[in-house]
Design a protein around this motif. Structure first.
Motif, PDB file in Angstrom:
ATOM      1  N   THR A  93      36.542  -2.014  57.485  1.00 56.50           N
ATOM      2  CA  THR A  93      37.206  -1.641  58.756  1.00 56.50           C
ATOM      3  C   THR A  93      36.288  -1.762  59.979  1.00 56.50           C
ATOM      4  N   LEU A  94      35.626  -2.930  60.100  1.00 55.23           N
ATOM      5  CA  LEU A  94      34.769  -3.158  61.274  1.00 55.23           C
ATOM      6  C   LEU A  94      35.592  -3.742  62.409  1.00 55.23           C
ATOM      7  N   MET A  95      35.111  -3.548  63.639  1.00 53.40           N
ATOM      8  CA  MET A  95      35.773  -4.161  64.795  1.00 53.40           C
ATOM      9  C   MET A  95      35.321  -5.623  64.836  1.00 53.40           C
ATOM     10  N   PRO A  96      36.265  -6.581  64.692  1.00 53.88           N
ATOM     11  CA  PRO A  96      35.869  -7.986  64.552  1.00 53.88           C
ATOM     12  C   PRO A  96      35.236  -8.554  65.824  1.00 53.88           C
ATOM     13  N   TRP A  97      35.571  -7.981  66.954  1.00 50.83           N
ATOM     14  CA  TRP A  97      35.074  -8.505  68.229  1.00 50.83           C
ATOM     15  C   TRP A  97      33.693  -7.946  68.612  1.00 50.83           C
ATOM     16  N   ASN A 117      29.593  -6.970  67.485  1.00 49.10           N
ATOM     17  CA  ASN A 117      28.552  -7.304  66.508  1.00 49.10           C
ATOM     18  C   ASN A 117      28.169  -6.066  65.674  1.00 49.10           C
ATOM     19  N   ALA A 118      27.274  -6.299  64.699  1.00 49.95           N
ATOM     20  CA  ALA A 118      26.939  -5.220  63.760  1.00 49.95           C
ATOM     21  C   ALA A 118      26.408  -3.998  64.503  1.00 49.95           C
ATOM     22  N   LEU A 119      25.517  -4.227  65.468  1.00 49.15           N
ATOM     23  CA  LEU A 119      24.923  -3.114  66.201  1.00 49.15           C
ATOM     24  C   LEU A 119      25.999  -2.321  66.948  1.00 49.15           C
ATOM     25  N   MET A 167      19.320   2.626  61.814  1.00 48.98           N
ATOM     26  CA  MET A 167      20.263   2.803  60.687  1.00 48.98           C
ATOM     27  C   MET A 167      20.523   1.465  60.001  1.00 48.98           C
ATOM     28  N   LEU A 168      20.666   0.405  60.808  1.00 52.60           N
ATOM     29  CA  LEU A 168      20.876  -0.930  60.215  1.00 52.60           C
ATOM     30  C   LEU A 168      19.663  -1.334  59.380  1.00 52.60           C
ATOM     31  N   SER A 176      24.850 -10.093  64.589  1.00 51.61           N
ATOM     32  CA  SER A 176      25.842 -10.856  63.822  1.00 51.61           C
ATOM     33  C   SER A 176      27.213 -10.189  63.918  1.00 51.61           C
ATOM     34  N   TYR A 177      28.248 -11.029  63.965  1.00 52.88           N
ATOM     35  CA  TYR A 177      29.621 -10.525  63.988  1.00 52.88           C
ATOM     36  C   TYR A 177      30.128 -10.378  62.549  1.00 52.88           C
TER      37      TYR A 177
END
Ligand SMILES: Nc1ncnc2c1ncn2[C@@H]1O[C@H](COP(=O)(O)OP(=O)(O)OP(=O)(O)O)[C@@H](O)[C@H]1O
Length: 266
Positions: A98-102, A104-106, A130-131, A142-143
């Motif tokens: 459930t990540l926001m596609p628009w 990036n990871a951060l 945390m990453l 990265s997206y």
């Protein structure tokens, strides 16, 4: 392994106390019946059971996403707001990342901090740390579409832990991953738990996964969903490949498998 009981707290007051909880949905399905559980601070607890036995329903009620039909879920060590609601200090990881596609990871990991009005620079720094902790240093920009399934799940775990919750609720987070990735994420999750000391509640169908990860396994049966056994896993941490290939592990898996069979047959 010990016998079934419902008063395991890991010492002191439990973080969450589930008392005589039942859940009946509007269509009449009795998803959970008379569950009693104390979730002790610092434990790694798995909820193990067949599809439809109410594991997700129970987890969601603990998270406050849906109320019990009868019974209570208390947070004895937590402060309560003016209306008497506990301030549940938890993170939730779903089966789907459930990540926001628009974003990036951060930015995905930062989202709960920004919602809590943390200054951007501090939120960035905490999210980057945390990453790194979940093994994604270098992937901050990265997206989601550029990440593998396992990496997306790592971002999801980082997002759940960035608020430093006392308890992390995970609903079959690795079910969709291949076995090698799953083993690696199991190892990394244990290391994270060991380092950061949150209480972990992990829903799974897998006997092997529950034995590898847990200090305690709550075995559930379906129709209606209820607790059939509450087992201690007497194996020391840290656990690694040596444990995964040991005769102790094989023995523990056989015992838990037997309990699950009994639960399904009951
Ligand atoms: N919103 C709902 N309305 C009606 N019935 C529901 C609802 N959510 C779940 N159920 C039913 O409640 C029972 C328990 O579902 P739940 O998803 O908690 O089981 P589970 O053990 O997590 O299953 P799985 O391992 O397949 O995810 C099932 O019979 C399911 O169909």
């Amino acid at each position: 392994m010990s016998t079934p009981h419902d008063e395991k707290t890991g010492g002191g007051k439990p973080l969450v106390s589930v008392r005589h909880v039942s859940k009946q949905f509007a269509n009449g399905t009795l998803a959970v019946r008379d569950v009693n559980l104390d979730l002790g601070t610092g434990q790694f607890i798995s909820l193990l059971g067949p599809s439809g036995c109410g594991k997700s329903t129970l987890l969601r009620m603990i998270a406050g996403l849906g109320a019990p039909s009868t019974g209570t879920i208390e947070w004895p060590t937590t402060s309560h707001d003016a209306s008497g609601k506990p301030e549940r200090d938890l993170g939730f990881v779903f089966q789907d990342p459930t990540l926001m596609p628009w974003a990036n990871a951060l930015a995905n990991v930062m989202m709960p901090l920004i919602l809590k009005h943390m200054p951007k620079r501090e939120a960035e720094q905490r999210s980057a740390e945390m990453l790194e902790l979940v093994g994604l240093k270098g992937f901050e920009k990265s997206y989601p579409r550029e990440l593998s399934g396992g990496m997306k799940m790592r971002v999801s775990i980082a997002r759940a832990l960035v608020m430093r919750p006392k308890i992390l609720l995970m609903d079959e987070p690795f079910a969709a991953l291949d076995e090698i990735t799953r083993h690696r994420l199991n190892d990394d999750l244990l290391e994270l738990w060991w380092k950061t000391k949150f209480t972990a509640v992990f829903v799974t169908h897998s006997v092997f996964e529950s034995v590898y990860l847990s200090k305690r396994i709550v075995v559930m049966a379906a129709r209606p969903g209820r607790v059939m056994a509450d087992l201690d896993v007497d194996a020391p941490y840290p656990r690694d490949e040596l444990f995964r290939t040991s005769s102790d592990y094989a023995h523990l898996c056989r015992v838990v498998s037997g309990k699950l069979k009994e639960a399904i047959g009951s």
